[in-house]
Design a protein around this motif. Structure first.
Motif, PDB file in Angstrom:
ATOM      1  N   GLY A  85       0.825  -1.199   0.000  1.00 52.30           N
ATOM      2  CA  GLY A  85       0.000   0.000   0.000  1.00 52.30           C
ATOM      3  C   GLY A  85       0.859   1.248   0.000  1.00 52.30           C
ATOM      4  O   GLY A  85       2.018   1.245  -0.410  1.00 52.30           O
ATOM      5  N   GLU A  86       0.289   2.356   0.467  1.00 47.04           N
ATOM      6  CA  GLU A  86       1.027   3.611   0.543  1.00 47.04           C
ATOM      7  C   GLU A  86       1.918   3.582   1.784  1.00 47.04           C
ATOM      8  O   GLU A  86       1.450   3.312   2.883  1.00 47.04           O
ATOM      9  CB  GLU A  86       0.054   4.779   0.605  1.00 47.04           C
ATOM     10  CG  GLU A  86      -0.757   4.932  -0.684  1.00 47.04           C
ATOM     11  CD  GLU A  86      -1.671   6.141  -0.652  1.00 47.04           C
ATOM     12  OE1 GLU A  86      -2.004   6.603   0.454  1.00 47.04           O
ATOM     13  OE2 GLU A  86      -2.049   6.624  -1.721  1.00 47.04           O
ATOM     14  N   THR A  87       3.173   3.861   1.586  1.00 41.42           N
ATOM     15  CA  THR A  87       4.127   3.746   2.683  1.00 41.42           C
ATOM     16  C   THR A  87       4.979   4.997   2.801  1.00 41.42           C
ATOM     17  O   THR A  87       5.216   5.712   1.831  1.00 41.42           O
ATOM     18  CB  THR A  87       5.077   2.546   2.480  1.00 41.42           C
ATOM     19  OG1 THR A  87       5.833   2.755   1.286  1.00 41.42           O
ATOM     20  CG2 THR A  87       4.313   1.241   2.383  1.00 41.42           C
ATOM     21  N   GLU A  88       5.439   5.234   4.017  1.00 37.28           N
ATOM     22  CA  GLU A  88       6.492   6.218   4.260  1.00 37.28           C
ATOM     23  C   GLU A  88       7.415   5.610   5.293  1.00 37.28           C
ATOM     24  O   GLU A  88       6.969   5.131   6.341  1.00 37.28           O
ATOM     25  CB  GLU A  88       5.938   7.539   4.782  1.00 37.28           C
ATOM     26  CG  GLU A  88       7.046   8.560   5.015  1.00 37.28           C
ATOM     27  CD  GLU A  88       6.520   9.895   5.523  1.00 37.28           C
ATOM     28  OE1 GLU A  88       7.349  10.812   5.684  1.00 37.28           O
ATOM     29  OE2 GLU A  88       5.305   9.999   5.761  1.00 37.28           O
ATOM     30  N   CYS A  89       8.698   5.562   4.995  1.00 33.87           N
ATOM     31  CA  CYS A  89       9.628   4.960   5.936  1.00 33.87           C
ATOM     32  C   CYS A  89      10.943   5.742   5.972  1.00 33.87           C
ATOM     33  O   CYS A  89      11.237   6.548   5.087  1.00 33.87           O
ATOM     34  CB  CYS A  89       9.891   3.496   5.587  1.00 33.87           C
ATOM     35  SG  CYS A  89      10.512   3.213   3.918  1.00 33.87           S
ATOM     36  N   TYR A  90      11.680   5.510   7.043  1.00 32.38           N
ATOM     37  CA  TYR A  90      12.964   6.157   7.259  1.00 32.38           C
ATOM     38  C   TYR A  90      14.011   5.095   7.537  1.00 32.38           C
ATOM     39  O   TYR A  90      13.715   4.053   8.122  1.00 32.38           O
ATOM     40  CB  TYR A  90      12.886   7.132   8.439  1.00 32.38           C
ATOM     41  CG  TYR A  90      12.024   8.328   8.147  1.00 32.38           C
ATOM     42  CD1 TYR A  90      12.583   9.535   7.751  1.00 32.38           C
ATOM     43  CD2 TYR A  90      10.639   8.248   8.228  1.00 32.38           C
ATOM     44  CE1 TYR A  90      11.787  10.628   7.456  1.00 32.38           C
ATOM     45  CE2 TYR A  90       9.828   9.331   7.932  1.00 32.38           C
ATOM     46  CZ  TYR A  90      10.416  10.519   7.547  1.00 32.38           C
ATOM     47  OH  TYR A  90       9.617  11.598   7.248  1.00 32.38           O
ATOM     48  N   CYS A  91      15.235   5.354   7.104  1.00 32.40           N
ATOM     49  CA  CYS A  91      16.326   4.396   7.272  1.00 32.40           C
ATOM     50  C   CYS A  91      17.430   4.967   8.149  1.00 32.40           C
ATOM     51  O   CYS A  91      17.755   6.160   8.059  1.00 32.40           O
ATOM     52  CB  CYS A  91      16.931   4.016   5.923  1.00 32.40           C
ATOM     53  SG  CYS A  91      15.931   2.860   4.982  1.00 32.40           S
ATOM     54  N   LEU A  92      17.976   4.094   8.955  1.00 29.74           N
ATOM     55  CA  LEU A  92      19.126   4.430   9.784  1.00 29.74           C
ATOM     56  C   LEU A  92      20.206   3.401   9.458  1.00 29.74           C
ATOM     57  O   LEU A  92      19.949   2.194   9.532  1.00 29.74           O
ATOM     58  CB  LEU A  92      18.737   4.333  11.258  1.00 29.74           C
ATOM     59  CG  LEU A  92      19.636   5.004  12.296  1.00 29.74           C
ATOM     60  CD1 LEU A  92      19.533   6.517  12.165  1.00 29.74           C
ATOM     61  CD2 LEU A  92      19.223   4.563  13.686  1.00 29.74           C
ATOM     62  N   PHE A  93      21.394   3.861   9.084  1.00 29.68           N
ATOM     63  CA  PHE A  93      22.514   2.974   8.805  1.00 29.68           C
ATOM     64  C   PHE A  93      23.551   3.158   9.900  1.00 29.68           C
ATOM     65  O   PHE A  93      23.960   4.285  10.199  1.00 29.68           O
ATOM     66  CB  PHE A  93      23.109   3.278   7.427  1.00 29.68           C
ATOM     67  CG  PHE A  93      22.140   3.032   6.304  1.00 29.68           C
ATOM     68  CD1 PHE A  93      22.026   1.771   5.742  1.00 29.68           C
ATOM     69  CD2 PHE A  93      21.324   4.042   5.831  1.00 29.68           C
ATOM     70  CE1 PHE A  93      21.112   1.524   4.719  1.00 29.68           C
ATOM     71  CE2 PHE A  93      20.414   3.811   4.809  1.00 29.68           C
ATOM     72  CZ  PHE A  93      20.305   2.553   4.250  1.00 29.68           C
ATOM     73  N   VAL A  94      23.961   2.044  10.501  1.00 29.39           N
ATOM     74  CA  VAL A  94      24.768   2.090  11.719  1.00 29.39           C
ATOM     75  C   VAL A  94      26.022   1.242  11.554  1.00 29.39           C
ATOM     76  O   VAL A  94      25.946   0.068  11.143  1.00 29.39           O
ATOM     77  CB  VAL A  94      23.953   1.575  12.929  1.00 29.39           C
ATOM     78  CG1 VAL A  94      24.769   1.693  14.216  1.00 29.39           C
ATOM     79  CG2 VAL A  94      22.636   2.345  13.058  1.00 29.39           C
ATOM     80  N   GLU A  95      27.159   1.827  11.896  1.00 28.57           N
ATOM     81  CA  GLU A  95      28.404   1.054  11.904  1.00 28.57           C
ATOM     82  C   GLU A  95      28.289  -0.073  12.931  1.00 28.57           C
ATOM     83  O   GLU A  95      27.753   0.128  14.027  1.00 28.57           O
ATOM     84  CB  GLU A  95      29.599   1.949  12.259  1.00 28.57           C
ATOM     85  CG  GLU A  95      30.031   2.895  11.157  1.00 28.57           C
ATOM     86  CD  GLU A  95      30.746   2.183  10.011  1.00 28.57           C
ATOM     87  OE1 GLU A  95      30.987   0.958  10.116  1.00 28.57           O
ATOM     88  OE2 GLU A  95      31.056   2.855   9.008  1.00 28.57           O
ATOM     89  N   PRO A  96      28.783  -1.264  12.607  1.00 31.77           N
ATOM     90  CA  PRO A  96      28.635  -2.411  13.513  1.00 31.77           C
ATOM     91  C   PRO A  96      29.197  -2.169  14.909  1.00 31.77           C
ATOM     92  O   PRO A  96      28.697  -2.730  15.885  1.00 31.77           O
ATOM     93  CB  PRO A  96      29.393  -3.528  12.792  1.00 31.77           C
ATOM     94  CG  PRO A  96      29.329  -3.148  11.344  1.00 31.77           C
ATOM     95  CD  PRO A  96      29.404  -1.641  11.323  1.00 31.77           C
TER      96      PRO A  96
END
Length: 283
Positions: A85-96
């Motif tokens: 469906g209609e989505t809105e999302c955010y991403c977080l990229f993290v060093e291990p």
């Protein structure tokens, strides 16, 4: 199914080359279903759903991410993602090595109001924010909140055994089937006892619990799209809505109506806080 490609920065940017412990990005705003094929990156990833259902598949399982939850994907783990469906999302990229205590396995996390606001704030940072400035201090708090985020049990573990994989595909194709465990075992060329033992070894669940978990995942996707509890219950093979509600309450700690109402209330406040959204969004 029609699909729209979402702008996932992990696919178009060299995320692993950004020399910061954490990078937060507004990942996608799409009007239709979308899907990203199998890929991976060195950095771990958090995908947070503001509105819409996200699905993430890795080799050993399928995760569902309802609104106001997030999926945590450890670094170097091949995964595919899909929005319904209609989505809105955010991403977080993290060093291990950004902070100790982060999950080492793929999982669905509950996002607190504070973690949500920190994540939304961090999406406005420059890629190479000052490592000794206020942005870095906020990132440190964000990492603390991320480490303490509770895990939601919205996971369907997938077996490695090919015959059990065949069983999983048949259950996905016909989730309302009332076929007995003995009959399913016969379909895949196993004894009931062997199938039960192997399922417990590979997914850590009995057949009944595994099938109920599948029903939770399928029902959340449909209920969040506005379908009635009655319709979903009958389509999943329950004799009545009350039987389905009892199962859902035991699995999730609350009935589906309350679960969705609480998610919707949180989503409404998140929408007010989302910078520059300007989009009315509807998993």
């Amino acid at each position: 199914m029609d699909s729209t490609t979402a702008e996932d920065p992990s696919l178009t940017w060299d995320i692993d080359s950004i020399a910061r412990q954490v990078t937060a990005l507004n990942a996608s705003q799409v009007a239709k279903d979308w899907e990203h094929a199998l890929h991976h990156h060195r950095k771990a990833q958090l995908i947070y759903s503001v509105r819409g259902i996200l699905n993430c598949e890795v080799d050993r399982g399928v995760w569902i991410v309802p609104p106001q939850c997030a999926i945590w994907i450890p670094g170097d783990m091949p995964h595919s993602t899909r929005g319904s469906g209609e989505t809105e999302c955010y991403c977080l990229f993290v060093e291990p090595d950004a902070i100790e205590g982060l999950p080492t396995q793929c999982c669905t996390l509950s996002v607190s109001p504070l973690l949500r606001e920190l994540l939304l704030k961090a999406t406005g940072f420059e890629q190479l924010y000052a490592e000794n400035g206020p942005e870095a201090r906020l990132i440190a708090v964000l990492l603390d909140e991320l480490r303490d985020a509770p895990i939601e049990h919205l996971h369907l573990p997938m077996p490695q055994n090919q015959r059990l994989r065949q069983l999983a595909q048949m259950l996905l194709a016909d989730p309302s089937s009332k076929t007995s465990m003995a009959e399913w075992a016969k379909c895949i060329g196993m004894s009931e006892r062997s199938m039960s033992r192997l399922l417990m070894q590979e997914v850590g669940m009995s057949f009944g619990r595994w099938r109920r978990q599948l029903h939770i995942i399928l029902s959340l996707r449909r209920l969040t799209n506005g379908e009635s509890v009655q319709a979903v219950a009958l389509d999943l093979g329950y004799e009545s809505a009350s039987g389905f509600v009892t199962m859902f309450r035991k699995a999730m700690g609350k009935p589906p109506a309350r679960y969705l109402l609480e998610r919707a209330a949180t989503a409404g406040s998140a929408g007010d806080a989302t910078p520059g959204s300007g989009i009315v969004l509807a998993p």
